[in-house]
Design a protein around this motif. Sequence first.
Motif, short mmCIF file in Angstrom:
data_model
loop_
_atom_site.label_atom_id
_atom_site.label_comp_id
_atom_site.label_asym_id
_atom_site.label_seq_id
_atom_site.Cartn_x
_atom_site.Cartn_y
_atom_site.Cartn_z
N ALA A 46 123.78 26.05 64.84
CA ALA A 46 123.97 27.05 63.78
C ALA A 46 123.65 26.42 62.42
CB ALA A 46 125.40 27.57 63.80
N ALA A 47 124.11 25.18 62.24
CA ALA A 47 123.93 24.53 60.95
C ALA A 47 122.46 24.20 60.71
CB ALA A 47 124.77 23.26 60.90
N ALA A 48 121.84 23.48 61.66
CA ALA A 48 120.49 22.97 61.44
C ALA A 48 119.50 24.09 61.17
CB ALA A 48 120.05 22.15 62.64
N ALA A 49 119.68 25.22 61.84
CA ALA A 49 118.72 26.30 61.69
C ALA A 49 118.78 26.93 60.30
CB ALA A 49 118.99 27.37 62.75
N THR A 50 119.90 26.81 59.63
CA THR A 50 120.07 27.58 58.40
C THR A 50 120.05 26.73 57.13
OG1 THR A 50 122.44 27.39 58.71
CG2 THR A 50 121.41 29.42 59.47
N LEU A 51 120.17 25.41 57.25
CA LEU A 51 120.44 24.63 56.04
C LEU A 51 119.29 24.59 55.05
CD1 LEU A 51 122.66 21.66 57.21
CD2 LEU A 51 123.28 23.87 56.26
N THR A 52 118.04 24.65 55.51
CA THR A 52 116.96 24.54 54.54
C THR A 52 116.74 25.83 53.76
OG1 THR A 52 115.30 25.25 56.12
CG2 THR A 52 115.70 22.86 55.94
N ARG A 53 117.26 26.95 54.29
CA ARG A 53 116.98 28.23 53.65
C ARG A 53 118.19 28.72 52.85
NH1 ARG A 53 111.98 29.81 55.72
NH2 ARG A 53 112.00 30.93 53.76
N TYR A 54 117.93 29.57 51.89
CA TYR A 54 119.03 30.20 51.16
C TYR A 54 119.79 31.14 52.09
CZ TYR A 54 117.62 28.40 46.67
OH TYR A 54 117.36 27.56 45.64
N PRO A 55 121.09 31.27 51.87
CA PRO A 55 121.84 32.25 52.66
C PRO A 55 121.51 33.67 52.18
CG PRO A 55 123.26 31.33 50.97
CD PRO A 55 121.94 30.60 50.85
N SER A 56 122.12 34.65 52.84
CA SER A 56 121.94 36.03 52.43
C SER A 56 122.36 36.18 50.97
CB SER A 56 122.81 36.93 53.33
OG SER A 56 122.90 38.22 52.76
N ARG A 57 121.53 36.85 50.16
CA ARG A 57 121.78 36.92 48.72
C ARG A 57 123.17 37.49 48.40
NH1 ARG A 57 117.31 40.52 46.76
NH2 ARG A 57 116.81 40.16 48.93
N TYR A 58 123.46 38.62 49.00
CA TYR A 58 124.75 39.26 48.72
C TYR A 58 125.58 39.38 49.99
CZ TYR A 58 122.73 40.15 44.16
OH TYR A 58 122.16 39.99 42.92
N SER A 59 125.33 38.46 50.94
CA SER A 59 126.13 38.37 52.18
C SER A 59 126.15 39.68 52.97
CB SER A 59 127.57 37.96 51.86
OG SER A 59 127.65 36.97 50.89
N ASP A 60 125.00 40.33 53.12
CA ASP A 60 125.02 41.63 53.80
C ASP A 60 125.60 41.60 55.22
OD1 ASP A 60 124.17 42.99 51.59
OD2 ASP A 60 122.04 42.72 52.05
N PRO A 61 125.22 40.61 56.07
CA PRO A 61 125.83 40.60 57.41
C PRO A 61 127.35 40.39 57.35
CG PRO A 61 123.87 39.21 57.34
CD PRO A 61 124.18 39.58 55.92
N LEU A 62 127.80 39.52 56.46
CA LEU A 62 129.25 39.29 56.32
C LEU A 62 129.95 40.56 55.82
CD1 LEU A 62 131.81 37.58 56.27
CD2 LEU A 62 131.03 36.58 54.10
N LYS A 63 129.29 41.27 54.89
CA LYS A 63 129.88 42.53 54.40
C LYS A 63 130.08 43.52 55.53
CE LYS A 63 127.99 42.82 49.72
NZ LYS A 63 126.94 43.52 48.96
N GLN A 64 129.10 43.58 56.46
CA GLN A 64 129.22 44.50 57.60
C GLN A 64 130.49 44.19 58.39
OE1 GLN A 64 127.46 47.07 58.36
NE2 GLN A 64 125.72 46.85 56.95
N VAL A 65 130.71 42.90 58.63
CA VAL A 65 131.86 42.49 59.43
C VAL A 65 133.16 42.74 58.64
CG1 VAL A 65 132.97 40.53 60.55
CG2 VAL A 65 130.49 40.78 60.66
N LEU A 66 133.16 42.43 57.36
CA LEU A 66 134.34 42.68 56.53
C LEU A 66 134.65 44.17 56.47
CD1 LEU A 66 133.67 40.15 53.62
CD2 LEU A 66 135.72 40.20 55.07
N ALA A 67 133.60 44.99 56.41
CA ALA A 67 133.79 46.44 56.34
C ALA A 67 134.56 46.92 57.57
CB ALA A 67 132.44 47.14 56.23
#
Length: 365
Positions: A46-67
Amino acid sequence: VGGDVKLGGVELYVRNNAPSAVDLSDNTNLWGPAPAAARAIQSASAAAATLTRYPSRYSDPLKQVLAGYVGVPANCIVTGCGSDDVLDSALRAFTNPGDSIAIPEPTFHMMPIFAAVNGLEVVKVPLTRDHDVDADGMLAAGARVIYLCSPNNPTGPVFSKARVDRIVKAFDGVVIVDEAYVEYARWSAIELLEKGERVLVARTLSKAFGLAGLRVGYGVGAPELVSQVEKARGPYKVNALADAAARAALTQDLVWVRERVEEMRATRERFVKALRRLGLSVLPSAANFVLVPVGMDPVKLDAQLRLRDVAVRPFAKLPGIGDAIRITIGPWHLMQECVDALEAVLPRVERELPDLTRQRMELPA
Ligand SMILES: *Cc1c(COP(=O)(O)O)cnc(C)c1O
């Protein structure tokens, strides 16, 4: 330096955080981190695949889960680097320098700092005698923003629904309700959102989810309101690892959280009884901590407890309460060590401070 002028009244956050074996000083989850979140962090793929790129700008996937977790549409959510970030961004979004903010007294120690950093005047409105919010006082403050904290840190009780409701209905500015401890409480201001277009509820994964180190917080409110907070906050504030771990916790760890909350409540009850047996009084609490008036210098008391490897949070001269210590509730063996340390330290102090002896004898058994 130019910054010195603007931030003249603001200091770096200092507190005694020398390590103690039994650290009951910061209200984090002493039962540990939400387990699926911990697994997500450990998973190297999970870490290696994502570290070079910026995360979601406004955390859209996380917002879905929080919603899903909160029970609102995803466009009613704003995320942040801890709820501190949401609170600070909200002040930036809804005030101009020179405006004022009304806050209860006492309340979350960071609010006057966020206010100062944003150039705001602070109007402190004392809690009522029963530790509730003074709705009339808050409304009379004439502030641009009203900040409420329920359950209130450091006192412990939730604010009554009727009073918060009254403030929301009568106030024409933004009401921020800080619900850092809501998972431990029995009601949430989320249910008032329908009535108030200008209510922002701020929450965090730092307390009941046990993820303070990840820095994930969020705000809930009307879409136009949260998008203002989001503009003031800026993009990319929740990092990729925190985002992945938060989503894992919010989907897989809800039963874990609920069980720890139940355990905390039972442990808190047992701990309060033990404190009463020591002759101490305890404020009622709806959170994972209790505030204990001590009638002596709380910094000295904390220092004495730290000699026995138990750390608490001292509060000197709290308005309406006096000198007090705030103690985080964790697994019983930690609370037992705290009781033992208090028992060892308090009688010795008593001999030095006759006032305390008197006060302790007057308390109900
Ligand atoms: C702990 C706490 C927070 C801060 O939470 P973070 O999400 O870790 O920034 C906010 N408000 C109150 C009242 C707290 O006690």
